[in-house]
Write a protein that holds these residues in place. Sequence first.
Motif, short mmCIF file in Angstrom:
data_model
loop_
_atom_site.label_atom_id
_atom_site.label_comp_id
_atom_site.label_asym_id
_atom_site.label_seq_id
_atom_site.Cartn_x
_atom_site.Cartn_y
_atom_site.Cartn_z
N PHE A 72 0.84 -1.20 0.00
CA PHE A 72 0.00 0.00 0.00
C PHE A 72 0.87 1.25 0.00
N LYS A 73 0.55 2.19 -0.88
CA LYS A 73 1.28 3.45 -1.04
C LYS A 73 2.74 3.23 -1.39
N GLY A 74 3.04 2.09 -1.99
CA GLY A 74 4.41 1.82 -2.40
C GLY A 74 5.34 1.45 -1.26
N LYS A 75 4.79 1.12 -0.09
CA LYS A 75 5.62 0.77 1.06
C LYS A 75 6.26 -0.61 0.86
N ARG A 76 7.47 -0.75 1.37
CA ARG A 76 8.20 -2.01 1.24
C ARG A 76 7.58 -3.07 2.14
N LEU A 77 7.45 -4.26 1.59
CA LEU A 77 6.76 -5.34 2.29
C LEU A 77 7.63 -5.93 3.40
N LYS A 78 7.00 -6.27 4.50
CA LYS A 78 7.66 -6.98 5.58
C LYS A 78 7.23 -8.42 5.53
N CYS A 79 8.20 -9.34 5.39
CA CYS A 79 7.87 -10.74 5.15
C CYS A 79 8.29 -11.67 6.28
N CYS A 80 9.10 -11.20 7.21
CA CYS A 80 9.57 -12.05 8.32
C CYS A 80 9.01 -11.53 9.64
N SER A 81 8.79 -12.46 10.54
CA SER A 81 8.29 -12.13 11.88
C SER A 81 6.95 -11.41 11.81
N VAL A 82 6.04 -11.93 10.99
CA VAL A 82 4.69 -11.37 10.88
C VAL A 82 3.69 -12.50 11.11
N ASN A 83 2.49 -12.13 11.53
CA ASN A 83 1.42 -13.11 11.69
C ASN A 83 1.01 -13.65 10.33
N PHE A 84 0.53 -14.87 10.33
CA PHE A 84 0.13 -15.49 9.06
C PHE A 84 -0.96 -14.67 8.38
N SER A 85 -1.85 -14.08 9.16
CA SER A 85 -2.95 -13.29 8.58
C SER A 85 -2.43 -12.02 7.91
N ASP A 86 -1.20 -11.60 8.25
CA ASP A 86 -0.62 -10.38 7.66
C ASP A 86 0.46 -10.71 6.63
N PHE A 87 0.55 -11.97 6.23
CA PHE A 87 1.58 -12.39 5.29
C PHE A 87 1.16 -12.04 3.87
N HIS A 88 1.97 -11.20 3.21
CA HIS A 88 1.61 -10.72 1.87
C HIS A 88 1.86 -11.82 0.84
N PRO A 89 0.98 -11.96 -0.16
CA PRO A 89 1.15 -13.01 -1.17
C PRO A 89 2.45 -12.91 -1.97
N GLU A 90 3.04 -11.71 -2.05
CA GLU A 90 4.28 -11.56 -2.81
C GLU A 90 5.53 -11.85 -1.99
N CYS A 91 5.38 -12.21 -0.74
CA CYS A 91 6.52 -12.57 0.09
C CYS A 91 6.98 -14.00 -0.24
N PHE A 92 8.27 -14.18 -0.21
CA PHE A 92 8.84 -15.51 -0.43
C PHE A 92 10.10 -15.64 0.41
#
Length: 324
Positions: A251-271
């Motif tokens: 959202f708004k071009g913000k960089r995605l956080k992919c580690c140490s996040v809840n599963f419900s907040d896990f972005h589909p583009e994270c790997f």
Amino acid sequence: MCAYKRSIVCLYFVVLLGVAVMCYTQHLHPPVEIDPLPTMPRVKMPHMQPEEMTTFISQAETTMSERFDNFEPAIYNKGVVQDPGTPAWFMAASHFTSPSARNLSHVALISEETTKYIVKAFKLSRDQVSYGLPMMDVRDTSLGDHCPLEVDFPCQPRKYRAFSGYCNNVQSPHWGKANTRYLRFLPADYSDGVSLPRGSGGSDPLPSPREVSLAVHRDEDLPHPHLMAITAVWGEFISHDVAHTPQMTGFKGKRLKCCSVNFSDFHPECFPIRLPDDDPVHGIFLEMSGIRAVWNSPSDRLYSRTQRATKPSDIISRRVSGVR
């Protein structure tokens, strides 16, 4: 591993090693013709009614609208973004995504989702996805309305080359142009035929890239007879000058956080990359941040995921002049 090819650039490893090589261009006398890309194999495709295509695109637009309008703002409001100054933040900063690339990636994601629905409905093979699906015309659909209109302006004589790379090759103006997709030597080999990272051929995932690195690269002192550490640095310098693949953003071009996040907040583009428990360097962590690259779909086509190059593939020392 997929191999990518930029159309204009000679292999920079040759430059890296200091070997004098003449690239084949039209400046040679006599000119040398560049062999065309091999023709695609013909594959049989199931018949699809226009109404079916419209339905698939509508379903994809609904799915992606849920991500863009609800999911991404929700995790942003929770503060699930990269913390400035962390290694993951700096890594994401080095793969900066321009606003134009973000806009095109939104269209491409709708195209990808449409492809997924079609593949599932008709049980298409990898060859059908790679060679048959792109031949389907979607220009008269809502997806075609979103695709940018490409106009081939004639190449005019000029003193300087275009910064975008357009017309650097007057016979093939789009070769090496910025904001175009990388070309592949081989078809994509995604586990679902469209976008999911490659698996082992069955249901099991491939080993962690970190495990492969630890198995292949040993921490040993093996001096090269004539190359120095500056060789690797020079290779990175040239590599970053001829290619840049941005990461997906939220959202708004913000960089995605992919580690140490809840599963419900896990972005589909994270790997994220799973780390071995006995990792000699990063053993205290569970995983390394990993974000998939911004992807690009050819205009007016359905396609498996392809990666975008946001720089033209010519060596002009952008790092020296401070140009991104």
